[in-house]
Scaffold this motif. Structure first.
Motif, PDB file in Angstrom:
ATOM      1  N   ILE A  62      74.028  74.142  24.074  1.00 42.32           N
ATOM      2  CA  ILE A  62      73.378  72.968  23.487  1.00 42.32           C
ATOM      3  C   ILE A  62      71.942  73.305  23.111  1.00 42.32           C
ATOM      4  CG2 ILE A  62      72.580  70.623  23.948  1.00 42.32           C
ATOM      5  CD1 ILE A  62      75.089  70.266  25.695  1.00 42.32           C
ATOM      6  N   ILE A  63      71.246  74.028  23.961  1.00 38.61           N
ATOM      7  CA  ILE A  63      69.882  74.447  23.627  1.00 38.61           C
ATOM      8  C   ILE A  63      69.892  75.315  22.373  1.00 38.61           C
ATOM      9  CG2 ILE A  63      67.922  75.854  24.384  1.00 38.61           C
ATOM     10  CD1 ILE A  63      68.638  74.944  27.284  1.00 38.61           C
ATOM     11  N   ALA A  64      70.847  76.236  22.285  1.00 40.05           N
ATOM     12  CA  ALA A  64      70.952  77.088  21.103  1.00 40.05           C
ATOM     13  C   ALA A  64      71.215  76.259  19.851  1.00 40.05           C
ATOM     14  CB  ALA A  64      72.059  78.119  21.299  1.00 40.05           C
ATOM     15  N   ALA A  65      72.090  75.254  19.967  1.00 44.18           N
ATOM     16  CA  ALA A  65      72.381  74.380  18.830  1.00 44.18           C
ATOM     17  C   ALA A  65      71.136  73.615  18.403  1.00 44.18           C
ATOM     18  CB  ALA A  65      73.511  73.415  19.190  1.00 44.18           C
ATOM     19  N   VAL A  66      70.401  73.111  19.385  1.00 44.73           N
ATOM     20  CA  VAL A  66      69.167  72.381  19.090  1.00 44.73           C
ATOM     21  C   VAL A  66      68.163  73.282  18.383  1.00 44.73           C
ATOM     22  CG1 VAL A  66      67.110  71.404  20.196  1.00 44.73           C
ATOM     23  CG2 VAL A  66      69.382  70.601  20.855  1.00 44.73           C
ATOM     24  N   GLU A  67      68.029  74.518  18.853  1.00 41.65           N
ATOM     25  CA  GLU A  67      67.045  75.421  18.274  1.00 41.65           C
ATOM     26  C   GLU A  67      67.416  75.882  16.875  1.00 41.65           C
ATOM     27  OE1 GLU A  67      66.169  78.522  21.055  1.00 41.65           O
ATOM     28  OE2 GLU A  67      65.138  77.152  22.423  1.00 41.65           O
ATOM     29  N   LYS A  68      68.687  75.760  16.522  1.00 46.26           N
ATOM     30  CA  LYS A  68      69.084  76.036  15.148  1.00 46.26           C
ATOM     31  C   LYS A  68      68.620  74.939  14.193  1.00 46.26           C
ATOM     32  CE  LYS A  68      73.068  79.098  15.202  1.00 46.26           C
ATOM     33  NZ  LYS A  68      74.491  79.273  14.800  1.00 46.26           N
ATOM     34  N   ARG A  69      68.466  73.726  14.723  1.00 49.35           N
ATOM     35  CA  ARG A  69      68.145  72.587  13.859  1.00 49.35           C
ATOM     36  C   ARG A  69      66.680  72.166  13.962  1.00 49.35           C
ATOM     37  NH1 ARG A  69      70.494  68.556  10.857  1.00 49.35           N
ATOM     38  NH2 ARG A  69      69.661  66.436  11.100  1.00 49.35           N
ATOM     39  N   TYR A  70      66.090  72.296  15.148  1.00 47.91           N
ATOM     40  CA  TYR A  70      64.751  71.762  15.379  1.00 47.91           C
ATOM     41  C   TYR A  70      63.807  72.847  15.905  1.00 47.91           C
ATOM     42  CZ  TYR A  70      67.141  67.218  15.238  1.00 47.91           C
ATOM     43  OH  TYR A  70      67.890  66.131  14.872  1.00 47.91           O
ATOM     44  N   ASP A  71      62.517  72.633  15.644  1.00 47.35           N
ATOM     45  CA  ASP A  71      61.477  73.510  16.176  1.00 47.35           C
ATOM     46  C   ASP A  71      60.886  72.965  17.468  1.00 47.35           C
ATOM     47  OD1 ASP A  71      61.663  75.358  14.082  1.00 47.35           O
ATOM     48  OD2 ASP A  71      60.303  74.182  12.830  1.00 47.35           O
ATOM     49  N   ILE A  72      61.239  71.741  17.819  1.00 47.93           N
ATOM     50  CA  ILE A  72      60.689  71.089  19.010  1.00 47.93           C
ATOM     51  C   ILE A  72      61.831  70.464  19.806  1.00 47.93           C
ATOM     52  CG2 ILE A  72      58.422  70.626  17.998  1.00 47.93           C
ATOM     53  CD1 ILE A  72      59.341  67.785  17.427  1.00 47.93           C
ATOM     54  N   PRO A  73      61.636  70.249  21.106  1.00 47.78           N
ATOM     55  CA  PRO A  73      62.687  69.615  21.920  1.00 47.78           C
ATOM     56  C   PRO A  73      62.793  68.131  21.611  1.00 47.78           C
ATOM     57  CG  PRO A  73      60.727  69.970  23.241  1.00 47.78           C
ATOM     58  CD  PRO A  73      60.473  70.648  21.921  1.00 47.78           C
ATOM     59  N   PRO A  74      63.863  67.493  22.065  1.00 50.86           N
ATOM     60  CA  PRO A  74      63.985  66.046  21.861  1.00 50.86           C
ATOM     61  C   PRO A  74      62.950  65.292  22.678  1.00 50.86           C
ATOM     62  CG  PRO A  74      65.682  66.805  23.353  1.00 50.86           C
ATOM     63  CD  PRO A  74      65.003  68.033  22.834  1.00 50.86           C
ATOM     64  N   LYS A  75      62.691  64.060  22.265  1.00 47.40           N
ATOM     65  CA  LYS A  75      61.809  63.205  23.051  1.00 47.40           C
ATOM     66  C   LYS A  75      62.520  62.665  24.281  1.00 47.40           C
ATOM     67  CE  LYS A  75      57.857  63.034  20.812  1.00 47.40           C
ATOM     68  NZ  LYS A  75      56.578  63.394  21.460  1.00 47.40           N
ATOM     69  N   ALA A  76      63.843  62.577  24.195  1.00 46.80           N
ATOM     70  CA  ALA A  76      64.604  62.023  25.314  1.00 46.80           C
ATOM     71  C   ALA A  76      66.078  62.354  25.134  1.00 46.80           C
ATOM     72  CB  ALA A  76      64.418  60.504  25.402  1.00 46.80           C
ATOM     73  N   ILE A  77      66.817  62.173  26.207  1.00 47.55           N
ATOM     74  CA  ILE A  77      68.280  62.235  26.193  1.00 47.55           C
ATOM     75  C   ILE A  77      68.796  60.830  26.472  1.00 47.55           C
ATOM     76  CG2 ILE A  77      70.326  63.142  27.371  1.00 47.55           C
ATOM     77  CD1 ILE A  77      68.553  65.597  28.134  1.00 47.55           C
ATOM     78  N   ILE A  78      69.731  60.362  25.652  1.00 48.91           N
ATOM     79  CA  ILE A  78      70.377  59.071  25.866  1.00 48.91           C
ATOM     80  C   ILE A  78      71.822  59.319  26.279  1.00 48.91           C
ATOM     81  CG2 ILE A  78      70.963  56.824  24.886  1.00 48.91           C
ATOM     82  CD1 ILE A  78      67.991  57.281  24.843  1.00 48.91           C
ATOM     83  N   LEU A  79      72.254  58.692  27.355  1.00 55.69           N
ATOM     84  CA  LEU A  79      73.643  58.818  27.806  1.00 55.69           C
ATOM     85  C   LEU A  79      74.419  57.560  27.437  1.00 55.69           C
ATOM     86  CD1 LEU A  79      73.145  60.327  31.374  1.00 55.69           C
ATOM     87  CD2 LEU A  79      73.756  61.546  29.274  1.00 55.69           C
ATOM     88  N   THR A  80      75.549  57.734  26.754  1.00 60.24           N
ATOM     89  CA  THR A  80      76.415  56.581  26.513  1.00 60.24           C
ATOM     90  C   THR A  80      77.030  56.107  27.827  1.00 60.24           C
ATOM     91  OG1 THR A  80      78.327  57.988  26.010  1.00 60.24           O
ATOM     92  CG2 THR A  80      76.928  57.295  24.150  1.00 60.24           C
ATOM     93  N   HIS A  81      77.288  57.042  28.729  1.00 65.18           N
ATOM     94  CA  HIS A  81      77.771  56.721  30.076  1.00 65.18           C
ATOM     95  C   HIS A  81      77.711  57.999  30.904  1.00 65.18           C
ATOM     96  CE1 HIS A  81      81.280  58.222  27.925  1.00 65.18           C
ATOM     97  NE2 HIS A  81      81.982  58.292  29.048  1.00 65.18           N
ATOM     98  N   GLY A  82      78.133  57.908  32.169  1.00 66.17           N
ATOM     99  CA  GLY A  82      77.902  59.006  33.087  1.00 66.17           C
ATOM    100  C   GLY A  82      79.095  59.845  33.463  1.00 66.17           C
ATOM    101  N   HIS A  83      80.209  59.761  32.736  1.00 63.05           N
ATOM    102  CA  HIS A  83      81.345  60.603  33.073  1.00 63.05           C
ATOM    103  C   HIS A  83      80.998  62.077  32.902  1.00 63.05           C
ATOM    104  CE1 HIS A  83      84.548  57.217  32.586  1.00 63.05           C
ATOM    105  NE2 HIS A  83      84.139  57.341  33.826  1.00 63.05           N
TER     106      HIS A  83
END
Length: 273
Positions: A62-83
């Motif tokens: 997931i970090i690798a995928a993010v770094e392919k698209r963005y130069d900065i980390p997300p501001k937050a993580i949102i969970l639809t639920h906790g499974h």
């Protein structure tokens, strides 16, 4: 983006697997082994967020995928639920990026170590994933250090044009995200666009609208009401936690059929009481 030396080599190795699909200019999809992860924000946006985190041990990809698209980390993580297939990598990602995790207040007891989900029901659905569901984790995770309640007014932090909707049934604090301006819906597990009980569907996806994964859904009355709420939004683009994006007439007809035949399509005929 700062890199921790103990993860850098693993992330570099995972770059080839980090295929990010741009759905719209500011919505991207990364399909993990079991469930979908979404990125909300253009590649140039300073305020973007990650939706869900897949299973455990998927954080490097997931970090690798993010770094392919963005130069900065997300501001937050949102969970639809906790499974387990949505929260599995949340702790390691939050720690790596030093960002908060947001969830509905009714979901937080399942995220701070105080409550456990009921056990899965392997008797429903008939697919391989249903049979395997008893081994899926239901123990409470503990991300208390990172998790915060979402605002009660439905606002999504850092994203002014998105709101969340409480869509319980699959879990008590399940949420979906909706953007009114283009009627984009991120539904989590309130609905699926592939057969959620079938392992074959993950390999050979056929886009069709289904209810929530039956083996983990414990309040079918709430689940049905949540589907009706989502359909009333008249979404034009549906992004589910499981399956491919769905839009247009197929989506409209899919919701009509799911609402009309919810008990036949979604609710197992033989389920544990």
């Amino acid at each position: 983006m700062d890199k921790h030396t103990d993860l850098s080599s693993d992330i570099e190795l995972d770059m080839e697997h980090a295929v990010v699909e741009e759905i719209t200019a500011d919505v991207a999809l990364y399909r993990t082994l079991v469930s979908n992860v979404y990125m909300l924000g253009k590649p140039t946006d300073k305020n973007w967020i990650l939706i869900d985190t897949g299973i455990a041990h998927y954080h490097e990809r997931i970090i690798a995928a993010v770094e392919k698209r963005y130069d900065i980390p997300p501001k937050a993580i949102i969970l639809t639920h906790g499974h387990f297939d949505h929260v599995g990598s949340a702790k390691k990602l939050a720690k790596y990026w030093n960002v908060p995790i947001y969830a509905h207040t009714k979901e937080i007891p399942f995220l701070d170590g105080t409550s456990q989900y009921p056990p899965a029901d392997p008797t429903v659905g008939g697919g391989l994933l249903s049979l395997l569901s008893p081994v899926f984790p239901t123990d409470a995770v503990n991300i208390k250090r990172w998790v915060e309640p979402l605002p009660e007014d439905g606002h999504i932090p850092f994203l002014a044009d998105w709101n969340y909707i409480h869509t319980p049934g699959h879990t008590p604090g399940h949420i979906s995200l909706f953007r009114e301006q283009d009627k984009t819906l991120i539904a989590g597990d309130a609905v699926s666009t592939e057969n959620p009980e079938s392992s074959l569907a993950m390999l050979l996806p056929i886009i069709k609208l289904y209810g929530p994964p039956a083996y983990f859904t414990h309040d079918w009355e709430d689940a049905e009401q949540s589907v009706n709420i989502l359909a009333s939004l008249d979404p034009k683009l549906l992004l589910a936690g499981h399956g491919l994006p769905m839009q247009g007439k197929a989506l409209e007809d899919g919701f009509k059929k799911l609402i009309a035949d919810f008990h036949e399509i979604a609710i197992p005929k033989h389920k544990r009481n």
